[in-house]
Design a protein around this motif. Sequence first.
Motif, PDB file in Angstrom:
ATOM      1  N   ILE A  64       0.860  -1.187   0.000  1.00  0.00           N
ATOM      2  CA  ILE A  64       0.000   0.000   0.000  1.00  0.00           C
ATOM      3  C   ILE A  64       0.898   1.239   0.000  1.00  0.00           C
ATOM      4  O   ILE A  64       1.673   1.456   0.931  1.00  0.00           O
ATOM      5  CB  ILE A  64      -0.935   0.018   1.221  1.00  0.00           C
ATOM      6  N   PHE A  65       0.792   2.041  -1.055  1.00  0.00           N
ATOM      7  CA  PHE A  65       1.595   3.249  -1.186  1.00  0.00           C
ATOM      8  C   PHE A  65       0.670   4.468  -1.187  1.00  0.00           C
ATOM      9  O   PHE A  65      -0.219   4.579  -2.027  1.00  0.00           O
ATOM     10  CB  PHE A  65       2.406   3.225  -2.478  1.00  0.00           C
ATOM     11  N   ILE A  66       0.873   5.356  -0.230  1.00  0.00           N
ATOM     12  CA  ILE A  66       0.135   6.614  -0.154  1.00  0.00           C
ATOM     13  C   ILE A  66       1.167   7.726  -0.079  1.00  0.00           C
ATOM     14  O   ILE A  66       2.042   7.714   0.787  1.00  0.00           O
ATOM     15  CB  ILE A  66      -0.796   6.651   1.072  1.00  0.00           C
ATOM     16  N   GLU A  67       1.091   8.678  -0.994  1.00  0.00           N
ATOM     17  CA  GLU A  67       2.155   9.679  -1.082  1.00  0.00           C
ATOM     18  C   GLU A  67       1.572  11.074  -1.292  1.00  0.00           C
ATOM     19  O   GLU A  67       0.668  11.273  -2.103  1.00  0.00           O
ATOM     20  CB  GLU A  67       3.105   9.331  -2.236  1.00  0.00           C
ATOM     21  N   ASP A  68       2.112  12.036  -0.559  1.00  0.00           N
ATOM     22  CA  ASP A  68       1.772  13.444  -0.749  1.00  0.00           C
ATOM     23  C   ASP A  68       2.656  13.982  -1.872  1.00  0.00           C
ATOM     24  O   ASP A  68       3.860  14.162  -1.692  1.00  0.00           O
ATOM     25  CB  ASP A  68       2.015  14.216   0.548  1.00  0.00           C
ATOM     26  N   VAL A  69       2.065  14.224  -3.020  1.00  0.00           N
ATOM     27  CA  VAL A  69       2.834  14.672  -4.191  1.00  0.00           C
ATOM     28  C   VAL A  69       2.468  16.104  -4.588  1.00  0.00           C
ATOM     29  O   VAL A  69       2.723  16.522  -5.717  1.00  0.00           O
ATOM     30  CB  VAL A  69       2.613  13.722  -5.390  1.00  0.00           C
ATOM     31  N   ARG A  70       1.895  16.861  -3.665  1.00  0.00           N
ATOM     32  CA  ARG A  70       1.427  18.207  -4.009  1.00  0.00           C
ATOM     33  C   ARG A  70       2.557  19.120  -4.480  1.00  0.00           C
ATOM     34  O   ARG A  70       2.410  19.838  -5.488  1.00  0.00           O
ATOM     35  CB  ARG A  70       0.701  18.827  -2.813  1.00  0.00           C
ATOM     36  N   GLU A  71       3.677  19.114  -3.777  1.00  0.00           N
ATOM     37  CA  GLU A  71       4.776  19.988  -4.184  1.00  0.00           C
ATOM     38  C   GLU A  71       5.336  19.581  -5.547  1.00  0.00           C
ATOM     39  O   GLU A  71       5.592  20.437  -6.399  1.00  0.00           O
ATOM     40  CB  GLU A  71       5.888  19.979  -3.127  1.00  0.00           C
ATOM     41  N   GLU A  72       5.526  18.299  -5.741  1.00  0.00           N
ATOM     42  CA  GLU A  72       6.030  17.832  -7.040  1.00  0.00           C
ATOM     43  C   GLU A  72       5.040  18.160  -8.144  1.00  0.00           C
ATOM     44  O   GLU A  72       5.428  18.559  -9.253  1.00  0.00           O
ATOM     45  CB  GLU A  72       6.286  16.320  -6.980  1.00  0.00           C
ATOM     46  N   PHE A  73       3.761  17.985  -7.868  1.00  0.00           N
ATOM     47  CA  PHE A  73       2.720  18.259  -8.854  1.00  0.00           C
ATOM     48  C   PHE A  73       2.786  19.709  -9.334  1.00  0.00           C
ATOM     49  O   PHE A  73       2.810  19.986 -10.540  1.00  0.00           O
ATOM     50  CB  PHE A  73       1.349  17.962  -8.235  1.00  0.00           C
ATOM     51  N   VAL A  74       2.845  20.639  -8.396  1.00  0.00           N
ATOM     52  CA  VAL A  74       2.852  22.052  -8.775  1.00  0.00           C
ATOM     53  C   VAL A  74       4.191  22.455  -9.382  1.00  0.00           C
ATOM     54  O   VAL A  74       4.249  23.118 -10.422  1.00  0.00           O
ATOM     55  CB  VAL A  74       2.503  22.948  -7.568  1.00  0.00           C
ATOM     56  N   ARG A  75       5.283  22.041  -8.750  1.00  0.00           N
ATOM     57  CA  ARG A  75       6.623  22.450  -9.195  1.00  0.00           C
ATOM     58  C   ARG A  75       6.986  21.896 -10.568  1.00  0.00           C
ATOM     59  O   ARG A  75       7.504  22.630 -11.430  1.00  0.00           O
ATOM     60  CB  ARG A  75       7.662  21.982  -8.158  1.00  0.00           C
ATOM     61  N   ASP A  76       6.728  20.603 -10.790  1.00  0.00           N
ATOM     62  CA  ASP A  76       7.240  19.929 -11.984  1.00  0.00           C
ATOM     63  C   ASP A  76       6.213  19.753 -13.097  1.00  0.00           C
ATOM     64  O   ASP A  76       6.583  19.355 -14.214  1.00  0.00           O
ATOM     65  CB  ASP A  76       7.798  18.554 -11.605  1.00  0.00           C
ATOM     66  N   PHE A  77       4.960  20.047 -12.821  1.00  0.00           N
ATOM     67  CA  PHE A  77       3.931  19.861 -13.839  1.00  0.00           C
ATOM     68  C   PHE A  77       3.099  21.131 -14.052  1.00  0.00           C
ATOM     69  O   PHE A  77       3.009  21.621 -15.181  1.00  0.00           O
ATOM     70  CB  PHE A  77       3.032  18.673 -13.461  1.00  0.00           C
ATOM     71  N   VAL A  78       2.510  21.668 -12.986  1.00  0.00           N
ATOM     72  CA  VAL A  78       1.646  22.842 -13.134  1.00  0.00           C
ATOM     73  C   VAL A  78       2.451  24.076 -13.554  1.00  0.00           C
ATOM     74  O   VAL A  78       2.107  24.744 -14.546  1.00  0.00           O
ATOM     75  CB  VAL A  78       0.884  23.127 -11.826  1.00  0.00           C
ATOM     76  N   PHE A  79       3.517  24.403 -12.828  1.00  0.00           N
ATOM     77  CA  PHE A  79       4.279  25.611 -13.154  1.00  0.00           C
ATOM     78  C   PHE A  79       4.907  25.556 -14.549  1.00  0.00           C
ATOM     79  O   PHE A  79       4.843  26.552 -15.286  1.00  0.00           O
ATOM     80  CB  PHE A  79       5.338  25.878 -12.086  1.00  0.00           C
ATOM     81  N   PRO A  80       5.533  24.444 -14.967  1.00  0.00           N
ATOM     82  CA  PRO A  80       6.046  24.404 -16.337  1.00  0.00           C
ATOM     83  C   PRO A  80       4.952  24.642 -17.384  1.00  0.00           C
ATOM     84  O   PRO A  80       5.201  25.297 -18.401  1.00  0.00           O
ATOM     85  CB  PRO A  80       6.622  22.985 -16.448  1.00  0.00           C
ATOM     86  N   MET A  81       3.760  24.112 -17.123  1.00  0.00           N
ATOM     87  CA  MET A  81       2.651  24.312 -18.050  1.00  0.00           C
ATOM     88  C   MET A  81       2.230  25.781 -18.090  1.00  0.00           C
ATOM     89  O   MET A  81       1.942  26.337 -19.152  1.00  0.00           O
ATOM     90  CB  MET A  81       1.471  23.421 -17.648  1.00  0.00           C
ATOM     91  N   PHE A  82       2.206  26.436 -16.930  1.00  0.00           N
ATOM     92  CA  PHE A  82       1.788  27.834 -16.882  1.00  0.00           C
ATOM     93  C   PHE A  82       2.835  28.773 -17.466  1.00  0.00           C
ATOM     94  O   PHE A  82       2.489  29.893 -17.870  1.00  0.00           O
ATOM     95  CB  PHE A  82       1.426  28.235 -15.449  1.00  0.00           C
ATOM     96  N   ARG A  83       4.090  28.354 -17.551  1.00  0.00           N
ATOM     97  CA  ARG A  83       5.085  29.183 -18.232  1.00  0.00           C
ATOM     98  C   ARG A  83       4.691  29.404 -19.692  1.00  0.00           C
ATOM     99  O   ARG A  83       5.058  30.403 -20.299  1.00  0.00           O
ATOM    100  CB  ARG A  83       6.466  28.524 -18.170  1.00  0.00           C
ATOM    101  N   ALA A  84       3.939  28.462 -20.233  1.00  0.00           N
ATOM    102  CA  ALA A  84       3.485  28.573 -21.628  1.00  0.00           C
ATOM    103  C   ALA A  84       2.142  29.283 -21.744  1.00  0.00           C
ATOM    104  O   ALA A  84       1.631  29.440 -22.851  1.00  0.00           O
ATOM    105  CB  ALA A  84       3.391  27.180 -22.255  1.00  0.00           C
ATOM    106  N   ASN A  85       1.560  29.727 -20.618  1.00  0.00           N
ATOM    107  CA  ASN A  85       0.207  30.321 -20.623  1.00  0.00           C
ATOM    108  C   ASN A  85      -0.800  29.367 -21.264  1.00  0.00           C
ATOM    109  O   ASN A  85      -1.616  29.751 -22.092  1.00  0.00           O
ATOM    110  CB  ASN A  85       0.201  31.667 -21.362  1.00  0.00           C
TER     111      ASN A  85
END
Length: 408
Positions: A64-85
């Motif tokens: 059973i793997f439960i992981e808090d990935v909020r920081e990775e999600f925003v840092r490595d996925f959301v922010f790079p996407m928003f750099r492109a508007n």
Amino acid sequence: MADKSVKKVVLAYSGGLDTSIILKWLQTEYGAEVITFTADLGQGEEIEPARAKALAAGVKPENIFIEDVREEFVRDFVFPMFRANTVYEGQYLLGTSIARPLIAKKQIEIARKMGADAVSHGATGKGNDQVRFELGYYGLEPDITVIAPWREWNFKSREALLDFAEKHQIQITKDKRGEAPFSVDANLLHSSSEGKVLEDPAVEAPEFVHMRTIAPEDAPDKPTIITIDFEKGDPVAIDGVKMSPATLLTKLNELGRDNGIGRLDLVENRFVGMKSRGVYETPGGTILLAAHRGIESITLDRGAMHLKDELMPKYATLVYNGFWFSPEREMLQAAIDYSQEKVAGQVRVKLYKGNVTVIGRTSPYSLYDQDLVTFEEGKVAYDHRDAGGFIKLNALRLRVLAKRDKRG
């Protein structure tokens, strides 16, 4: 037909009814050892109960793997996407789309660690998510076996699924026996609602569908004014207070929620070929998009800005369709990231009854030259007469065309 050679499978597991049924189905149909992965993406729900549900279903504690990935999600996925508007079809901020590659990445990492030979997800055979998950799996582990229960099992109705759940003593809440009013997907970037009460695009979405924002008409009569600091295209502080990526987006979500910002009622074109109607709420992302464009307006050269705007729809389509791990997305990302080197400074934003307005922007790298644009005599020499030759050169082909047409 189940592949009996599958011995271990990593399941993207929320602990909800559908993935609980899938967990048991994998055990009974494949006879496989199931490993569960539950991600905390900031969906706003307690995820620890998924552990108890997995244990009750016979999953070993070490599986059973439960992981808090909020920081990775925003840092490595959301922010790079928003750099492109990035917006899909002019409106959608891709909150669901951008979460899928991270989940797929984590499943593959666990599969490698645990020696699993298969991965599985709970996406249906009609939607985009099945494509996004599986392109992610194959892009990271080309020979992995993928099990997509909704495309494989023989259940013909929701009642048949619920009967299976009861037979195997999977707990069913009372509301699941009736027709759910709509389905919801949520993470730190957005919430997405679709189906049932939302299926007729001519009918306004009921207010109860909205869970991330108050109605704009109920927002305060006094505007909220904030500043957002940027470094290399990413937000790093609100009102001068430095924050981690996930903390900053959480704060923007709160500000957006309280001012009725980020609602979208959209009929979109799915990758699989059909149109669908969804109600999205992206409060923090809506503020971030406006602020990012604000800081770019004084730090990006015209050519770079216009090229970015031309590339963005292609980038958005790649994210929407599930090609996050494709070479073309990575090529575009490299160009976008290069453009952001001097996208730094501060933007002042006004939030008021559903609206986001940039009211000020400053940057040590600003390209805005007040001496050039002023109506008064500037210190920088600009000869107005130079514009005449500029215009004539640009008009040359138009004059040639007009003379030809006049002759005709």
